[in-house]
Design an enzyme around this catalytic site. Sequence first.
Site, short mmCIF file in Angstrom:
data_model
loop_
_atom_site.label_atom_id
_atom_site.label_comp_id
_atom_site.label_asym_id
_atom_site.label_seq_id
_atom_site.Cartn_x
_atom_site.Cartn_y
_atom_site.Cartn_z
N ASP A 57 0.80 -1.23 0.00
CA ASP A 57 0.00 0.00 0.00
C ASP A 57 0.83 1.28 0.00
O ASP A 57 0.35 2.32 0.41
CB ASP A 57 -0.94 0.00 1.21
CG ASP A 57 -0.19 0.27 2.50
OD1 ASP A 57 1.00 -0.05 2.58
OD2 ASP A 57 -0.81 0.82 3.43
N GLU A 58 2.06 1.19 -0.46
CA GLU A 58 2.90 2.38 -0.41
C GLU A 58 3.86 2.38 -1.58
O GLU A 58 4.35 1.32 -1.98
CB GLU A 58 3.68 2.37 0.92
CG GLU A 58 4.36 3.67 1.22
CD GLU A 58 4.90 3.71 2.65
OE1 GLU A 58 4.13 3.40 3.59
OE2 GLU A 58 6.09 4.02 2.81
#
Length: 354
Positions: free
Chosen positions: A95-96
């Site tokens: 998620d990054e």
Amino acid sequence: MDAFYASVELGKRPELRGKPVVVCGSGPRAVVTTASYEARKLAGIHSAMPAAVARRRLPDAVYLRPDFPAYREASAQVMEVLRRNVETVEVVGLDEAYLDLTGLYSPKATMRRIAAEIRADTGLTCSVGISESRMLAKITSELGKPAGLVVLSREDALVRFAGDSPGLVPGIGPKTVARLEAIGIATLTELARRQASELESTFGPRSGAWLHARGRLWDETPITVSRETKSQSTEITFDVDVRQRGELEKHLVELAAELCRRLAKRELEGRTIGIKIRLDDWTNVSRSHSVEAPTNDLAVVTRVALELLRAYDPQRPVRLLGVRLASFQGEADPVAAESEAPAGQLRLGFSSAA
DNA sequence: TCTGGGGTCCTCAATCCC
DNA sequence: TCTGGGGATTGAGGACCC
């Protein structure tokens, strides 16, 4: 991405929107993986909190088991949007990501457009920080959560965070914060004022120099498109501590099988086989042994792992048991070819879509 | 009912080799 | 031949991150 796992769950089940949602395991020792913003606001539930504590604080929240295939799928869609817009994308976890925006006419407009595309394609929101380095982009992205876009220069950041704890810097955790406080450093400004030599004598040459740079919010870490896998492991925390050696060995055999299956799938072979043991008093022990030739052979991994366990022979109940393989051979993993971002003379902006 | 699972990187000590 | 200094590698432990 904002509350990524919880947000993916809300996409699957829109009727839960607006309710506090907590994604966590089901066992007695599970921890919270992600809490929706409602759950955070209502009861201060955050990731890594014991699930039992969360349930006590907020019994009426919706508790969901993690669905990693769904998260991987959503993550792939998000990263696809990033890659079709920006050449250099460094993915960090599901998620990054960091984007090298050097040379773009308007980084801000670009990121607005990308965030909108992510939302259109996946229904998910992200927070964007734009600054002069990786580290500052990450810190900046936190300021806009959720769904924000913030631009901050190093110069402004030095003023804005002057009185904040050095723990604000990624890589400076609670232990380092405590050690800094012990030598009279409680703020970023105080850290920035110390001589490199003093920090180096306290923390060692590398860490000291690193802290000296971070205190002045200085960071030149390049954005790297892909990284080589250095190790792979499987571990399990038992619902109840295990005392019997035979039972431990049975689990170890299963863990080795699972690890070898995953290694084979990725065609990874390594030389260093290790085990990890957490005792009931939370002491961690690791043992490892390097073999002659790289392997992911089940018989070899199992044999060495069992030998290491028998040699250590835990004298207390065991809480966690794991197996690890490391020291992989060069180009075994086809997707792991290392490649670095172009250095970029004019570092106009990096961005993090954390 | 206190603390997951999968990683990376760093330090330090011991050892080996040049 | 003696001595010392570097690297490289291994192994253990720990901090930190998502």
